[in-house]
Design a protein around this motif. Structure first.
Motif, PDB file in Angstrom:
ATOM      1  N   HIS A 151      22.521  40.554  42.205  1.00 31.34           N
ATOM      2  CA  HIS A 151      21.330  39.703  42.028  1.00 31.34           C
ATOM      3  C   HIS A 151      21.222  39.222  40.588  1.00 31.34           C
ATOM      4  O   HIS A 151      20.824  38.093  40.336  1.00 31.34           O
ATOM      5  N   ARG A 152      21.553  40.097  39.648  1.00 26.97           N
ATOM      6  CA  ARG A 152      21.524  39.696  38.234  1.00 26.97           C
ATOM      7  C   ARG A 152      22.550  38.596  37.973  1.00 26.97           C
ATOM      8  O   ARG A 152      22.275  37.650  37.248  1.00 26.97           O
ATOM      9  N   LEU A 153      23.737  38.760  38.545  1.00 33.73           N
ATOM     10  CA  LEU A 153      24.821  37.803  38.321  1.00 33.73           C
ATOM     11  C   LEU A 153      24.434  36.412  38.822  1.00 33.73           C
ATOM     12  O   LEU A 153      24.662  35.419  38.137  1.00 33.73           O
ATOM     13  N   SER A 154      23.806  36.357  39.971  1.00 34.34           N
ATOM     14  CA  SER A 154      23.468  35.048  40.541  1.00 34.34           C
ATOM     15  C   SER A 154      22.370  34.343  39.748  1.00 34.34           C
ATOM     16  O   SER A 154      22.255  33.126  39.820  1.00 34.34           O
ATOM     17  N   GLY A 155      21.604  35.087  38.966  1.00 32.30           N
ATOM     18  CA  GLY A 155      20.546  34.458  38.179  1.00 32.30           C
ATOM     19  C   GLY A 155      20.857  34.358  36.707  1.00 32.30           C
ATOM     20  O   GLY A 155      20.080  33.796  35.938  1.00 32.30           O
ATOM     21  N   GLY A 156      22.015  34.881  36.294  1.00 32.79           N
ATOM     22  CA  GLY A 156      22.332  34.930  34.867  1.00 32.79           C
ATOM     23  C   GLY A 156      23.021  33.682  34.356  1.00 32.79           C
ATOM     24  O   GLY A 156      23.492  32.841  35.119  1.00 32.79           O
ATOM     25  N   HIS A 157      23.054  33.599  33.025  1.00 38.50           N
ATOM     26  CA  HIS A 157      23.694  32.460  32.360  1.00 38.50           C
ATOM     27  C   HIS A 157      24.456  32.962  31.139  1.00 38.50           C
ATOM     28  O   HIS A 157      24.089  33.952  30.524  1.00 38.50           O
ATOM     29  N   GLY A 158      25.515  32.254  30.795  1.00 45.52           N
ATOM     30  CA  GLY A 158      26.245  32.500  29.557  1.00 45.52           C
ATOM     31  C   GLY A 158      26.709  33.925  29.376  1.00 45.52           C
ATOM     32  O   GLY A 158      27.281  34.530  30.269  1.00 45.52           O
ATOM     33  N   ARG A 159      26.440  34.454  28.188  1.00 41.33           N
ATOM     34  CA  ARG A 159      26.902  35.796  27.842  1.00 41.33           C
ATOM     35  C   ARG A 159      26.260  36.879  28.701  1.00 41.33           C
ATOM     36  O   ARG A 159      26.887  37.881  29.016  1.00 41.33           O
ATOM     37  N   ASP A 160      24.993  36.683  29.100  1.00 39.33           N
ATOM     38  CA  ASP A 160      24.340  37.652  29.979  1.00 39.33           C
ATOM     39  C   ASP A 160      25.084  37.747  31.306  1.00 39.33           C
ATOM     40  O   ASP A 160      25.331  38.832  31.819  1.00 39.33           O
ATOM     41  N   ARG A 161      25.439  36.606  31.831  1.00 41.80           N
ATOM     42  CA  ARG A 161      26.173  36.562  33.100  1.00 41.80           C
ATOM     43  C   ARG A 161      27.545  37.229  32.936  1.00 41.80           C
ATOM     44  O   ARG A 161      27.981  37.988  33.800  1.00 41.80           O
ATOM     45  N   ALA A 162      28.191  36.975  31.828  1.00 40.41           N
ATOM     46  CA  ALA A 162      29.509  37.580  31.569  1.00 40.41           C
ATOM     47  C   ALA A 162      29.391  39.094  31.461  1.00 40.41           C
ATOM     48  O   ALA A 162      30.249  39.822  31.983  1.00 40.41           O
ATOM     49  N   ALA A 163      28.341  39.588  30.809  1.00 37.18           N
ATOM     50  CA  ALA A 163      28.158  41.043  30.670  1.00 37.18           C
ATOM     51  C   ALA A 163      27.935  41.699  32.028  1.00 37.18           C
ATOM     52  O   ALA A 163      28.474  42.780  32.305  1.00 37.18           O
ATOM     53  N   VAL A 164      27.158  41.048  32.879  1.00 39.08           N
ATOM     54  CA  VAL A 164      26.910  41.588  34.224  1.00 39.08           C
ATOM     55  C   VAL A 164      28.207  41.569  35.032  1.00 39.08           C
ATOM     56  O   VAL A 164      28.556  42.553  35.693  1.00 39.08           O
ATOM     57  N   ALA A 165      28.930  40.468  34.979  1.00 35.99           N
ATOM     58  CA  ALA A 165      30.199  40.363  35.713  1.00 35.99           C
ATOM     59  C   ALA A 165      31.193  41.411  35.223  1.00 35.99           C
ATOM     60  O   ALA A 165      31.924  42.009  36.024  1.00 35.99           O
ATOM     61  N   LEU A 166      31.212  41.660  33.920  1.00 36.64           N
ATOM     62  CA  LEU A 166      32.111  42.677  33.368  1.00 36.64           C
ATOM     63  C   LEU A 166      31.757  44.064  33.900  1.00 36.64           C
ATOM     64  O   LEU A 166      32.637  44.832  34.299  1.00 36.64           O
ATOM     65  N   GLU A 167      30.461  44.385  33.929  1.00 41.25           N
ATOM     66  CA  GLU A 167      30.062  45.688  34.468  1.00 41.25           C
ATOM     67  C   GLU A 167      30.419  45.795  35.947  1.00 41.25           C
ATOM     68  O   GLU A 167      30.899  46.826  36.413  1.00 41.25           O
ATOM     69  N   MET A 168      30.212  44.709  36.681  1.00 40.33           N
ATOM     70  CA  MET A 168      30.569  44.712  38.100  1.00 40.33           C
ATOM     71  C   MET A 168      32.078  44.885  38.283  1.00 40.33           C
ATOM     72  O   MET A 168      32.516  45.620  39.178  1.00 40.33           O
ATOM     73  N   ALA A 169      32.858  44.238  37.444  1.00 43.62           N
ATOM     74  CA  ALA A 169      34.322  44.368  37.527  1.00 43.62           C
ATOM     75  C   ALA A 169      34.749  45.801  37.241  1.00 43.62           C
ATOM     76  O   ALA A 169      35.642  46.330  37.916  1.00 43.62           O
ATOM     77  N   ARG A 170      34.100  46.434  36.278  1.00 42.77           N
ATOM     78  CA  ARG A 170      34.427  47.840  35.969  1.00 42.77           C
ATOM     79  C   ARG A 170      34.080  48.752  37.140  1.00 42.77           C
ATOM     80  O   ARG A 170      34.822  49.685  37.455  1.00 42.77           O
ATOM     81  N   LEU A 171      32.943  48.486  37.778  1.00 44.40           N
ATOM     82  CA  LEU A 171      32.568  49.273  38.954  1.00 44.40           C
ATOM     83  C   LEU A 171      33.559  49.046  40.087  1.00 44.40           C
ATOM     84  O   LEU A 171      33.975  49.984  40.771  1.00 44.40           O
ATOM     85  N   ALA A 172      33.932  47.783  40.287  1.00 48.23           N
ATOM     86  CA  ALA A 172      34.864  47.443  41.371  1.00 48.23           C
ATOM     87  C   ALA A 172      36.228  48.078  41.139  1.00 48.23           C
ATOM     88  O   ALA A 172      36.838  48.601  42.072  1.00 48.23           O
ATOM     89  N   SER A 173      36.704  48.054  39.902  1.00 51.37           N
ATOM     90  CA  SER A 173      38.036  48.603  39.632  1.00 51.37           C
ATOM     91  C   SER A 173      38.020  50.126  39.550  1.00 51.37           C
ATOM     92  O   SER A 173      39.045  50.760  39.746  1.00 51.37           O
ATOM     93  N   GLY A 174      36.856  50.708  39.306  1.00 49.50           N
ATOM     94  CA  GLY A 174      36.748  52.157  39.183  1.00 49.50           C
ATOM     95  C   GLY A 174      36.210  52.811  40.441  1.00 49.50           C
ATOM     96  O   GLY A 174      36.932  52.937  41.438  1.00 49.50           O
ATOM     97  N   PRO A 175      34.933  53.195  40.403  1.00 48.37           N
ATOM     98  CA  PRO A 175      34.385  53.991  41.502  1.00 48.37           C
ATOM     99  C   PRO A 175      34.417  53.318  42.876  1.00 48.37           C
ATOM    100  O   PRO A 175      34.498  53.993  43.892  1.00 48.37           O
ATOM    101  N   MET A 176      34.379  52.004  42.915  1.00 45.79           N
ATOM    102  CA  MET A 176      34.354  51.326  44.216  1.00 45.79           C
ATOM    103  C   MET A 176      35.753  51.065  44.770  1.00 45.79           C
ATOM    104  O   MET A 176      35.898  50.661  45.918  1.00 45.79           O
ATOM    105  N   LYS A 177      36.756  51.277  43.945  1.00 42.90           N
ATOM    106  CA  LYS A 177      38.157  51.137  44.362  1.00 42.90           C
ATOM    107  C   LYS A 177      38.418  49.805  45.072  1.00 42.90           C
ATOM    108  O   LYS A 177      38.958  49.748  46.170  1.00 42.90           O
ATOM    109  N   SER A 178      38.027  48.726  44.396  1.00 38.47           N
ATOM    110  CA  SER A 178      38.223  47.381  44.937  1.00 38.47           C
ATOM    111  C   SER A 178      38.875  46.507  43.862  1.00 38.47           C
ATOM    112  O   SER A 178      38.231  45.643  43.274  1.00 38.47           O
TER     113      SER A 178
END
Length: 167
Positions: free
Chosen positions: A123-150
């Motif tokens: 939800h944050r990603l869909s409403g974010g812009h610029g660096r905020d959006r990038a920070a959220v996407a980065l955290e999501m990518a870390r979750l996906a590559s780590g605990p979510m095994k995706s």
């Protein structure tokens, strides 16, 4: 948020607004919230009474405000379960409500619940812009590559960061 950051100033401004329009439910709820956050049990009880007022709860703005207010009071008193219930009601009407998202983001991060945190960050990603959006996407990518095994989803998110913020 000015109500929480500057409660005395907000209280004075809201009292003046209430003198101007005594029937404005938003002003009433905001005043009651400030008083409840300061420990006034009568104001807290009045906020809870508003939940039973079907006419007031029919107004989405008032419904969101009352539930968010009760959630803030519960969270401040350390009752995360009650806060989660009230913020859940807020999100049922306003899924991207900032304070509710922040609450759940912190809750799920603290619980190390990667899947639910990922959902909130979506939800944050869909409403974010610029660096905020990038920070959220980065955290999501870390979750996906780590605990979510995706890893495929992680790569997709890393690419979206690179395309949206090449610097």
């Amino acid at each position: 948020d000015i109500d929480v950051a500057y409660p005395a100033m907000a209280r004075d401004a809201l009292a003046a607004l209430q003198d101007f329009d005594a029937d404005d439910p938003v002003v009433l709820v905001r005043l009651l919230t400030l008083q409840a956050l300061a420990g006034n049990e009568e104001s807290l009880a009045r906020l809870k009474d508003l939940l039973a007022d079907e006419a007031q709860m029919a107004d989405a703005e008032v419904m969101i405000l009352v539930n968010a207010s009760l959630a803030m009071v519960a969270d401040r008193s350390g009752d995360q379960a009650t806060a989660a219930d009230f913020y859940g009601r807020v999100r049922s009407v306003s899924p991207k409500h900032d304070r509710a998202l922040t609450f759940f983001e912190n809750l799920f991060r603290g619980q190390k619940d990667a899947k639910r945190l990922y959902g909130i960050l979506t939800h944050r990603l869909s409403g974010g812009h610029g660096r905020d959006r990038a920070a959220v996407a980065l955290e999501m990518a870390r979750l996906a590559s780590g605990p979510m095994k995706s890893p495929a989803r992680a790569i997709e998110l890393y690419r979206s960061i690179e395309q949206s913020d090449p610097g």
